[in-house]
Design a protein around this motif. Structure first.
Motif, PDB file in Angstrom:
ATOM      1  N   TYR A   4       1.205  -0.774  -0.028  1.00  0.00           N
ATOM      2  CA  TYR A   4       0.343   0.079   0.284  1.00  0.00           C
ATOM      3  C   TYR A   4       1.033   1.118  -0.156  1.00  0.00           C
ATOM      4  O   TYR A   4       1.880   1.178   0.695  1.00  0.00           O
ATOM      5  CB  TYR A   4      -0.678  -0.065   1.386  1.00  0.00           C
ATOM      6  N   ALA A   5       0.131   2.324  -0.485  1.00  0.00           N
ATOM      7  CA  ALA A   5       1.007   3.714  -0.598  1.00  0.00           C
ATOM      8  C   ALA A   5       0.636   3.918   0.636  1.00  0.00           C
ATOM      9  O   ALA A   5      -0.503   3.960   1.669  1.00  0.00           O
ATOM     10  CB  ALA A   5       0.360   4.863  -1.964  1.00  0.00           C
ATOM     11  N   ARG A  32       0.840   7.851   3.062  1.00  0.00           N
ATOM     12  CA  ARG A  32       0.338   9.593   2.460  1.00  0.00           C
ATOM     13  C   ARG A  32       1.366  10.270   4.309  1.00  0.00           C
ATOM     14  O   ARG A  32       0.815   9.516   5.867  1.00  0.00           O
ATOM     15  CB  ARG A  32      -0.846   9.841   2.477  1.00  0.00           C
ATOM     16  N   SER A  73       3.436  11.688   0.265  1.00  0.00           N
ATOM     17  CA  SER A  73       3.185  10.164  -0.474  1.00  0.00           C
ATOM     18  C   SER A  73       4.244   9.473  -0.709  1.00  0.00           C
ATOM     19  O   SER A  73       5.131   9.834  -1.218  1.00  0.00           O
ATOM     20  CB  SER A  73       2.240  10.162  -1.011  1.00  0.00           C
ATOM     21  N   ILE A  74       4.335   8.302  -0.677  1.00  0.00           N
ATOM     22  CA  ILE A  74       5.288   7.130  -1.424  1.00  0.00           C
ATOM     23  C   ILE A  74       4.861   6.111  -1.272  1.00  0.00           C
ATOM     24  O   ILE A  74       4.000   5.521  -1.068  1.00  0.00           O
ATOM     25  CB  ILE A  74       6.113   6.930  -0.338  1.00  0.00           C
ATOM     26  N   THR A  75       5.170   5.542  -2.936  1.00  0.00           N
ATOM     27  CA  THR A  75       4.204   3.908  -3.591  1.00  0.00           C
ATOM     28  C   THR A  75       4.689   3.047  -3.235  1.00  0.00           C
ATOM     29  O   THR A  75       5.906   3.641  -2.258  1.00  0.00           O
ATOM     30  CB  THR A  75       4.120   4.635  -5.211  1.00  0.00           C
ATOM     31  N   ILE A  76       4.210   2.010  -3.392  1.00  0.00           N
ATOM     32  CA  ILE A  76       5.118   0.588  -3.432  1.00  0.00           C
ATOM     33  C   ILE A  76       6.645   0.477  -3.859  1.00  0.00           C
ATOM     34  O   ILE A  76       7.327  -0.270  -3.226  1.00  0.00           O
ATOM     35  CB  ILE A  76       4.258  -0.718  -3.265  1.00  0.00           C
ATOM     36  N   LEU A 126       8.200   5.460  -5.175  1.00  0.00           N
ATOM     37  CA  LEU A 126       8.219   6.765  -5.925  1.00  0.00           C
ATOM     38  C   LEU A 126       7.636   7.493  -4.781  1.00  0.00           C
ATOM     39  O   LEU A 126       6.520   7.752  -3.871  1.00  0.00           O
ATOM     40  CB  LEU A 126       7.236   6.950  -7.122  1.00  0.00           C
ATOM     41  N   THR A 127       7.792   8.797  -4.941  1.00  0.00           N
ATOM     42  CA  THR A 127       7.163  10.544  -4.208  1.00  0.00           C
ATOM     43  C   THR A 127       7.100  11.225  -4.679  1.00  0.00           C
ATOM     44  O   THR A 127       7.360  11.460  -5.751  1.00  0.00           O
ATOM     45  CB  THR A 127       8.720  10.298  -3.154  1.00  0.00           C
ATOM     46  N   LYS A 128       6.167  12.261  -4.006  1.00  0.00           N
ATOM     47  CA  LYS A 128       5.427  13.174  -4.212  1.00  0.00           C
ATOM     48  C   LYS A 128       5.218  13.975  -2.631  1.00  0.00           C
ATOM     49  O   LYS A 128       4.666  13.697  -1.672  1.00  0.00           O
ATOM     50  CB  LYS A 128       4.393  13.017  -4.928  1.00  0.00           C
ATOM     51  N   ARG A 147      10.086   4.795   3.378  1.00  0.00           N
ATOM     52  CA  ARG A 147       9.890   3.804   3.995  1.00  0.00           C
ATOM     53  C   ARG A 147      10.761   2.416   4.215  1.00  0.00           C
ATOM     54  O   ARG A 147      11.202   2.273   3.376  1.00  0.00           O
ATOM     55  CB  ARG A 147       7.790   3.182   3.401  1.00  0.00           C
TER      56      ARG A 147
END
Length: 114
Positions: A32-33, A35, A50-53, A56-58, A71
C-alpha cells in the motif's frame, strides 16, 4: 484492524529538524501507498507527502526540498524527515493509508517556534 501510530514529534526551533515515524499494523504494509498529512489550528487538513509501494515519492509545494518521505517495509514503518522547519510547519501531523476507506493515525504535534 488497521493501526497507525505516529511518533517523533515535539518542539523545535526554526531551522531545526525532526523525523516523524508511523508504525503500521493490521494490514500488508508493503503493498500500500502511504501518506502524511497535517492540520494547523483553524485550517483544513492538507496533504504533505506520499510514497508508493515502489518508493516513488510526491511532496506538496510548501514542503518540497525540505521534507522527505521514506518507508521501511521490513519494519512496517513510514518516515517523514523534516528539515529547515519554519513556524508555519506547526501542525498536527497524521499518517494515512487508503484500504477501502481512509485510515488515520491519532496524529502527533509538531511545534516550530523560538
Amino acid at each position: 484492524q488497521v493501526q497507525l501510530v505516529e511518533s517523533g514529534g515535539g518542539w523545535v526551533q526554526p531551522g531545526g529538524s525532526l523525523r516523524l515515524s508511523c508504525a503500521a499494523s493490521g494490514f500488508s504494509f508493503s503493498i500500500y501507498a502511504m501518506r502524511w498529512y497535517r492540520q494547523a489550528p483553524g485550517k483544513d487538513r492538507e496533504f504533505i507527502a506520499s510514497i508508493t509501494i515502489g518508493g516513488l515519492t510526491k511532496s506538496a509545494d510548501p514542503v518540497k526540498c525540505r521534507f522527505t518521505i521514506s518507508r521501511d517495509n521490513y519494519k512496517n514503518t513510514v518516515y517523514l524527515q523534516m528539515n529547515s522547519l519554519k513556524p508555519e510547519d506547526t501542525a498536527v501531523y497524521y499518517c494515512n493509508v487508503r484500504i477501502s476507506m481512509e485510515h488515520w493515525g491519532q496524529g502527533i504535534q509538531v511545534t516550530v517556534s523560538s
